[in-house]
Design a protein around this motif. Structure first.
Motif, PDB file in Angstrom:
ATOM      1  N   ARG A   1     -16.984  -0.067  -5.063  1.00 33.51           N
ATOM      2  CA  ARG A   1     -16.768  -0.019  -3.602  1.00 33.51           C
ATOM      3  C   ARG A   1     -16.013  -1.274  -3.131  1.00 33.51           C
ATOM      4  O   ARG A   1     -15.051  -1.194  -2.366  1.00 33.51           O
TER       5      ARG A   1
ATOM      6  N   ALA B   1     -12.014  -1.272  -1.582  1.00 30.98           N
ATOM      7  CA  ALA B   1     -12.204  -1.264  -0.118  1.00 30.98           C
ATOM      8  C   ALA B   1     -10.893  -1.370   0.662  1.00 30.98           C
ATOM      9  O   ALA B   1     -10.763  -0.803   1.741  1.00 30.98           O
ATOM     10  N   ASP B   2      -9.901  -2.072   0.103  1.00 26.45           N
ATOM     11  CA  ASP B   2      -8.657  -2.285   0.857  1.00 26.45           C
ATOM     12  C   ASP B   2      -7.565  -1.277   0.505  1.00 26.45           C
ATOM     13  O   ASP B   2      -6.412  -1.445   0.894  1.00 26.45           O
ATOM     14  N   THR B   3      -7.893  -0.254  -0.266  1.00 24.84           N
ATOM     15  CA  THR B   3      -6.867   0.714  -0.681  1.00 24.84           C
ATOM     16  C   THR B   3      -7.223   2.090  -0.113  1.00 24.84           C
ATOM     17  O   THR B   3      -8.084   2.788  -0.649  1.00 24.84           O
ATOM     18  N   PRO B   4      -6.569   2.507   0.989  1.00 25.41           N
ATOM     19  CA  PRO B   4      -6.979   3.742   1.663  1.00 25.41           C
ATOM     20  C   PRO B   4      -6.855   4.995   0.788  1.00 25.41           C
ATOM     21  O   PRO B   4      -7.575   5.965   1.024  1.00 25.41           O
TER      22      PRO B   4
ATOM     23  N   PRO C   1     -10.896  -8.034  -9.300  1.00 21.68           N
ATOM     24  CA  PRO C   1     -10.701  -8.338  -7.881  1.00 21.68           C
ATOM     25  C   PRO C   1     -11.711  -9.437  -7.479  1.00 21.68           C
ATOM     26  O   PRO C   1     -12.874  -9.379  -7.901  1.00 21.68           O
TER      27      PRO C   1
ATOM     28  N   MET D   1       0.846  -1.194   0.000  1.00 19.31           N
ATOM     29  CA  MET D   1       0.000   0.000   0.000  1.00 19.31           C
ATOM     30  C   MET D   1       0.888   1.254   0.000  1.00 19.31           C
ATOM     31  O   MET D   1       1.859   1.324   0.743  1.00 19.31           O
TER      32      MET D   1
END
Ligand code: ATP
Length: 239
Positions: A71, A75-78, A217, A1
């Motif tokens: 969404r 979801a896991d990528t700030p 994904p 990330m």
């Protein structure tokens, strides 16, 4: 990330990635992440279209389903955000309206970077108020298989482009070309790794029962299967 934070008092750098996202796929995520990292953007805002002006709508999934798939995908990528600005708008939706509204909402301390595939950018002269749009935000063009940067030189909007510089970008001998236009912000053309994924091919693969491995994904693939999206040429509307 990777999360980039601009130094204090420098403008926030926000990428905008609009699309039908019908469905969102790994190509979209790759360009958003690639541009964020290359240009050190703070965030990328994904903007699914409601009623797109330039697409055939035969196999378009309902906006609520496309929004939900985005969404799930981000979801896991700030550093990735989602906007419903175009989905909420009634009638036809134009990028110029979206960018004007976002600019107003975000204010002068934010710089907007409109991320776009080369295929879509080559069509920009058909959009509403293209010159005004080019003044409002920086465009960041990314390569797309089957399209060459050299084609930009044939566009009526950019008669002044240097063919040689574009050819270098196509060959990968330069990794970035900034095109200044007389009455707009510079257009940034990047060389990024080519990603041969398209939503239309994914829809085709679903219809013919082919594998979707490495294209989407996993939560998006599950959503599509669960709601039986894209099984036929006309999509379900009961979700
Ligand atoms: P379709 O195949 O239905 O036309 P698409 O895969 O092009 O869909 P869109 O939602 O229309 O997806 O694309 C949104 C934006 O992302 C556009 O600017 C498009 O050029 C860009 N884009 C999509 N896929 C890629 C890719 N694989 N490489 C580079 N850019 C891409």
């Amino acid at each position: 990330m990777t999360v980039h934070l601009s130094p204090p008092h420098s403008p926030l750098k926000v990428g905008l990635l609009g699309g039908t996202f019908n469905p969102i796929h790994n190509g979209h995520l790759a360009i958003a992440g690639g541009v964020r990292d290359r240009l050190q953007l703070d965030r990328v805002l994904f903007i699914p279209t409601g009623d797109p002006p330039h697409k055939k709508e035969g196999s378009l999934a309902p906006a609520a389903a496309r929004y939900e798939m985005v969404r799930l995908a981000i979801a896991d990528t700030p550093s990735f955000d989602l906007s419903d600005i175009e989905i909420r708008r009634k009638g036809k939706s134009y990028s110029i309206d979206t960018v004007q509204t976002l600019k107003q909402q975000m204010g002068p301390t934010t710089d907007l970077y409109f991320i776009i595939g080369l295929d879509a950018f080559l069509d920009i002269h058909h959009w509403r108020a293209p010159l005004e749009l080019l003044q409002l935000c920086r465009f960041v063009v990314v390569p797309r298989p089957g399209h060459s940067y050299c084609s930009l030189a044939t566009m009526p909007l950019f008669p002044f482009l240097n063919h040689q510089a574009l050819a270098q970008l196509d060959k990968g001998t330069v990794s970035r070309l900034d095109i200044s236009i007389p009455s707009g912000q510079a257009i940034i053309c990047l060389s990024l790794p080519l990603c041969p994924i398209s939503a239309s091919e994914i829809r085709q693969r679903i219809r013919s029962g082919q594998s979707l491995a490495n294209l989407l994904p996993p939560p998006v693939e599950s959503f599509i299967l669960q709601h039986r999206l894209y099984q036929e040429d006309t999509d379900r509307t009961d979700i």
